[in-house]
Scaffold this active site. Sequence first.
Site, short mmCIF file in Angstrom:
data_model
loop_
_atom_site.label_atom_id
_atom_site.label_comp_id
_atom_site.label_asym_id
_atom_site.label_seq_id
_atom_site.Cartn_x
_atom_site.Cartn_y
_atom_site.Cartn_z
N GLY A 298 12.89 -1.65 3.83
CA GLY A 298 14.12 -0.86 3.72
C GLY A 298 15.35 -1.76 3.79
O GLY A 298 15.34 -2.74 4.51
N ASP B 54 13.87 -1.68 15.62
CA ASP B 54 12.56 -1.45 16.24
C ASP B 54 11.61 -2.65 16.10
O ASP B 54 10.40 -2.46 16.05
CB ASP B 54 11.91 -0.19 15.64
N ASP C 204 8.76 -5.52 10.28
CA ASP C 204 7.42 -6.00 10.65
C ASP C 204 6.49 -6.14 9.46
O ASP C 204 5.69 -7.08 9.39
CB ASP C 204 6.79 -5.04 11.68
N ARG D 207 9.12 -2.20 -1.76
CA ARG D 207 7.84 -2.24 -1.06
C ARG D 207 6.81 -2.55 -2.15
O ARG D 207 6.86 -1.96 -3.22
CB ARG D 207 7.56 -0.90 -0.38
N ARG E 149 13.18 6.03 12.39
CA ARG E 149 11.71 6.10 12.26
C ARG E 149 11.06 6.56 13.55
O ARG E 149 11.41 7.62 14.06
CB ARG E 149 11.15 4.77 11.77
N THR F 39 16.70 -4.48 9.94
CA THR F 39 16.39 -3.05 9.78
C THR F 39 17.36 -2.25 10.65
O THR F 39 17.65 -2.67 11.78
CB THR F 39 14.93 -2.70 10.16
N ASP G 125 16.79 0.31 12.16
CA ASP G 125 16.09 1.00 13.25
C ASP G 125 16.06 0.20 14.56
O ASP G 125 15.77 0.76 15.61
CB ASP G 125 14.65 1.32 12.84
P1 ATP Z 1 11.24 -1.45 7.25
O1 ATP Z 1 11.41 -1.70 8.74
O2 ATP Z 1 12.50 -1.19 6.59
O3 ATP Z 1 10.17 -0.45 6.92
P2 ATP Z 1 9.27 -3.44 6.63
O4 ATP Z 1 9.40 -4.88 6.29
O5 ATP Z 1 8.50 -3.11 7.87
O6 ATP Z 1 10.75 -2.87 6.66
P3 ATP Z 1 7.16 -2.40 4.93
O7 ATP Z 1 7.24 -1.43 3.82
O8 ATP Z 1 6.26 -2.10 6.07
O9 ATP Z 1 8.67 -2.64 5.41
O10 ATP Z 1 6.71 -3.84 4.35
C1 ATP Z 1 7.41 -4.44 3.27
C2 ATP Z 1 6.43 -5.12 2.36
O11 ATP Z 1 5.77 -6.19 3.06
C3 ATP Z 1 5.29 -4.26 1.83
O12 ATP Z 1 5.68 -3.46 0.73
C4 ATP Z 1 4.29 -5.30 1.42
O13 ATP Z 1 4.64 -5.88 0.18
C5 ATP Z 1 4.46 -6.35 2.53
N1 ATP Z 1 3.46 -6.12 3.58
C6 ATP Z 1 3.48 -5.20 4.56
N2 ATP Z 1 2.38 -5.25 5.33
C7 ATP Z 1 1.60 -6.23 4.81
C8 ATP Z 1 0.32 -6.78 5.13
N3 ATP Z 1 -0.40 -6.31 6.16
N4 ATP Z 1 -0.15 -7.79 4.35
C9 ATP Z 1 0.57 -8.25 3.32
N5 ATP Z 1 1.78 -7.78 2.96
C10 ATP Z 1 2.30 -6.79 3.68
#
Ligand code: ATP
Length: 333
Positions: free
Chosen positions: A17, A135, A109, A78, A177, A131, A133
């Site tokens: 995000g 978090d 994360d 994503r 979230r 982020t 959040d």
């Molecule tokens: P937000 O806090 O805004 O949700 P985020 O980084 O946690 O941010 P995610 O959608 O969980 O957002 O992860 C972003 C991208 O990171 C995913 O679309 C994917 O491409 C990659 N990713 C997430 N988890 C994994 C994993 N276990 N292994 C490999 N790539 C991953």
Amino acid sequence: MEGAKKMKRIGVLTSGGDAPGMNAIIRAVARTAMHFGIECVGIRRGYAGLINSDFVMLETNMVRHILGRGGTILYTARCDEFMTEKGREKAVATCKMLGLDGIVAVGGDGTFKGALELSRLGVPVMGIPATIDNDIGCSNYTIGFDSACNTAIDCIDKLRDTMQSHERCSVVEVMGRHAGFLALYVGIAVGATSVLIPEHPVDFEQDIVQRIQNSRLAGVTHFMIVVAEGAGSAFEIARKIKETVGIDPRVTVLGHIQRGGAPTGRDRETATRMGYYAVRAFAEGRSGNVIATREGGIVEIPIEEALTMKKHLQMDRYEILEAIAASGAIHKN
Ligand code: ATP
């Protein structure tokens, strides 16, 4: 590969995000790279850009005047394909093709999990938490949180004007979230009647019904209930208030508006420091870490450890909110 040779070219990507301040990170990464004699490539749309070779050279002109701009000039996405071995192999091939000696991955994360996978495949990485959040366990602060709080506060202040004029009750849902960091901060800052967060079980009768009734007896004519998205539906809470208290609340779901807008001074400044330290770590031969804030300073935490860390809401803030809101509802017979 890690730390063995001087870096010549790095990539930076924003993933997950979006959050206000991501552009400030991109700028700091590109400028710091320049400072250390390293070329910087912007990877578009998060890990999808690594898979599809979607990139742009980040020269000085590209990062001019973006410090105070919301969103991310590199776009964010994503990417499910990156979750597969095949997808990650393509990403590593792109890193080789572009001659990238390292990647700065900006996001949450999930983004760090992706970065960890890349590092396991031999690509040096550094993570920066961004982020709204707040978090992320390893860092006291995440880029975008302050801006999102201020946006929500600004919106709720405006809502309060009209609620006060019409003597109404407002139920406002804010993002966050599964965490209540945003809702609690905002609730304190707007002087909410009640705040509902996932970390605290809701006693509807005591936390909402009695608070509104006592406030009414004390002469209060409008009420502001702030709900974290992880604590329940604002519509459902409004329906219950109507049923039990007999007033008809107006519901506002702030939604994605909280992710937009110019980053605040705090976000610009912290983003700039984080971007600088991420690239400096590369220049000094370190990688595989998340840049995090701790007691106002910047620290590096190994990604694997960072992903296991949990951050708990400081419940004294909830107690403060309760004390202040409850004493505002005391009436003298
Ligand atoms: P937000 O806090 O805004 O949700 P985020 O980084 O946690 O941010 P995610 O959608 O969980 O957002 O992860 C972003 C991208 O990171 C995913 O679309 C994917 O491409 C990659 N990713 C997430 N988890 C994994 C994993 N276990 N292994 C490999 N790539 C991953």
